[in-house]
Design an enzyme around this catalytic site. Structure first.
Site, PDB file in Angstrom:
ATOM      1  N   ARG A 130       0.516  -1.372   0.044  1.00 41.44           N
ATOM      2  CA  ARG A 130      -0.212   0.015  -0.206  1.00 41.44           C
ATOM      3  C   ARG A 130       0.654   1.532   0.303  1.00 41.44           C
ATOM      4  NH1 ARG A 130      -4.544   0.106   4.566  1.00 41.44           N
ATOM      5  NH2 ARG A 130      -2.152   1.302   6.088  1.00 41.44           N
TER       6      ARG A 130
ATOM      7  N   LEU B  14     -10.188   4.657   2.877  1.00 40.15           N
ATOM      8  CA  LEU B  14      -8.942   3.971   2.835  1.00 40.15           C
ATOM      9  C   LEU B  14      -8.686   2.632   2.662  1.00 40.15           C
ATOM     10  CD1 LEU B  14      -5.970   4.629   3.042  1.00 40.15           C
ATOM     11  CD2 LEU B  14      -5.874   3.527   4.697  1.00 40.15           C
TER      12      LEU B  14
ATOM     13  N   ARG C 217       9.610  27.014  -0.550  1.00 37.35           N
ATOM     14  CA  ARG C 217       8.430  26.483  -1.154  1.00 37.35           C
ATOM     15  C   ARG C 217       6.851  27.328  -2.309  1.00 37.35           C
ATOM     16  NH1 ARG C 217       3.225  29.332   0.090  1.00 37.35           N
ATOM     17  NH2 ARG C 217       1.479  28.172   1.030  1.00 37.35           N
TER      18      ARG C 217
ATOM     19  N   HIS D 139       3.725  26.021  -4.471  1.00 34.88           N
ATOM     20  CA  HIS D 139       2.633  24.629  -4.601  1.00 34.88           C
ATOM     21  C   HIS D 139       3.513  23.370  -5.410  1.00 34.88           C
ATOM     22  CE1 HIS D 139      -0.124  27.152  -2.310  1.00 34.88           C
ATOM     23  NE2 HIS D 139      -0.794  26.137  -2.312  1.00 34.88           N
TER      24      HIS D 139
ATOM     25  N   GLU E   3     -16.307   5.406   6.763  1.00 35.77           N
ATOM     26  CA  GLU E   3     -15.252   4.835   7.441  1.00 35.77           C
ATOM     27  C   GLU E   3     -14.796   5.863   9.151  1.00 35.77           C
ATOM     28  OE1 GLU E   3     -11.908   4.695   5.980  1.00 35.77           O
ATOM     29  OE2 GLU E   3     -11.629   6.659   5.030  1.00 35.77           O
TER      30      GLU E   3
HETATM   31  N1  PDD Z   1      -5.081   4.197  10.439  1.00 37.39           N
HETATM   32  N2  PDD Z   1      -9.517   4.130   7.183  1.00 37.39           N
HETATM   33  C1  PDD Z   1      -8.909   5.677   8.220  1.00 37.39           C
HETATM   34  C2  PDD Z   1      -8.398   6.640   7.304  1.00 37.39           C
HETATM   35  C3  PDD Z   1      -7.176   5.157   8.224  1.00 37.39           C
HETATM   36  O1  PDD Z   1      -6.873   5.850   8.836  1.00 37.39           O
HETATM   37  C4  PDD Z   1      -6.713   4.082   8.873  1.00 37.39           C
HETATM   38  C5  PDD Z   1      -5.537   4.022   9.707  1.00 37.39           C
HETATM   39  C6  PDD Z   1      -8.062   3.072   8.408  1.00 37.39           C
HETATM   40  C7  PDD Z   1      -7.474   1.128   8.761  1.00 37.39           C
HETATM   41  O2  PDD Z   1      -6.894   0.249   7.989  1.00 37.39           O
HETATM   42  P1  PDD Z   1      -5.510  -0.459   8.627  1.00 37.39           P
HETATM   43  O3  PDD Z   1      -6.646  -1.780   8.959  1.00 37.39           O
HETATM   44  O4  PDD Z   1      -4.893  -0.421   7.546  1.00 37.39           O
HETATM   45  O5  PDD Z   1      -4.701   0.093   9.890  1.00 37.39           O
HETATM   46  C8  PDD Z   1      -9.818   3.563   7.632  1.00 37.39           C
HETATM   47  C9  PDD Z   1      -4.044   4.054  10.991  1.00 37.39           C
HETATM   48  C10 PDD Z   1      -3.933   3.137  11.843  1.00 37.39           C
HETATM   49  C11 PDD Z   1      -3.354   5.120  11.869  1.00 37.39           C
HETATM   50  O6  PDD Z   1      -3.113   6.023  11.041  1.00 37.39           O
HETATM   51  O7  PDD Z   1      -3.036   5.534  13.008  1.00 37.39           O
END
Ligand code: PDD
Length: 289
Positions: free
Chosen positions: A53, A205, A101, A103, A181
């Protein structure tokens, strides 16, 4: 000592000695990516999946990864070992690098890699998993590339703060009534024995834990719909749980905010928790042998 060594480029060095440039694009624009990997029994869990990923996130943002992946993984393992992390997490970040700096970014800049590792008490995770957590339903105000694990987390951190202000451990976000989510987790509902979770589009994500849960569902022949669901469906669900690297499979017992509901920790959630633990055990014992 805990968290005393950090990763800087391809070196593991004492914490506190990293030179941070004020014109690092990570600071100026949140122009970078990261991964959080859990460590069980001194072994990184789902390591390949996290690095896959990471590579995908880098590609999507045209970020150059400065080393080959085996080297990167080796450095990450060294970071875990140097910090004596048995159970905990390792955080790896890569920004586009340092430039005056502007963009507009130049392609193929010298990325800046940093990382740290620290111990986490498995007891506190176990407690949330057995008791469940309270969640707060709120609007998803984030950008439209939530599939990239970027450092730009303002929408997420605002949602988490809002949830905490209502005594909730996680926010559940929705776009126009469609649940996307959590602020740092994926959301699943169970209705009449079927699992439902938002499809892996640009709006979420695609969590590694989410993907493992989907594989477990296949093995257990639990029907799954990777389809978006509404806040009404969330309210009427038989069971709700969230998944993430740091929370594993955690049941939701309360929904607050725009909709209010109380849930029981149900048999489907418990079954997935059990099988997720088995995956962890399997991975640590395979890596040991
Ligand atoms: N976060 N969605 C979001 C927005 C996230 O930030 C995360 C994970 C997940 C779950 O993804 P995974 O199962 O791969 O951890 C879904 C991590 C833990 C963090 O930012 O600390």
């Amino acid at each position: 000592m805990e968290n005393s060594y950090v990763l800087y480029h391809d070196q593991i060095i004492k914490n506190g000695s990293i030179p941070v440039d004020v014109e690092d694009r990570g600071y100026l624009f949140g122009d970078g990516i990261y991964e959080v990997v859990f460590v069980y029994d001194s072994k990184p869990f789902a390591f390949d999946e996290h690095f896959d990923r990471f590579v995908q996130s880098a590609k999507k943002l045209e970020l150059a990864i400065p080393y080959d992946i085996p080297t990167f993984k080796h450095l990450t393992e060294e970071l875990i070992t140097k910090n004596n992390v048995v159970n905990g997490m390792v955080y790896i970040q890569m920004t586009r690098g340092v430039a005056p700096r502007n963009h507009l970014y130049e392609r193929n800049m010298q990325s800046v890699v940093t990382g740290f590792a620290k111990s986490v008490s498995l007891d506190s995770i176990a407690q949330s998993q057995s008791k469940g957590i309270q969640t707060y339903l709120t609007k998803d105000i984030r950008w439209l590339r939530c599939d990239i694990k970027s450092l730009n987390l303002l929408g997420n951190v605002m949602a988490k703060r809002e949830a905490a202000d209502f005594d909730c451990q996680e926010a559940i976000q929705h776009r126009d009534g469609v649940v996307t989510e959590g602020s740092s987790s994926n959301v699943f509902i169970v209705k009449d024995g079927t699992l439902k979770t938002h499809p892996a589009t640009n709006l979420i994500l695609n969590g590694i834990t989410r993907q493992i849960v989907l594989k477990i569902a296949e093995q257990l022949h639990v029907p799954v719909l990777e389809e978006s669901f509404t806040v009404d469906e969330l309210k009427e669900a038989d069971e709700v749980f969230i998944t993430s690297t740091t929370m594993e499979v955690t049941p939701v017992v309360k929904l607050k905010g725009e909709q209010e509901q109380t849930y029981k920790i149900g048999p489907v959630t418990t079954e997935f928790q059990k099988h997720f633990k088995k995956q962890i055990e399997k991975s640590t014992s395979t890596l040991k042998s």
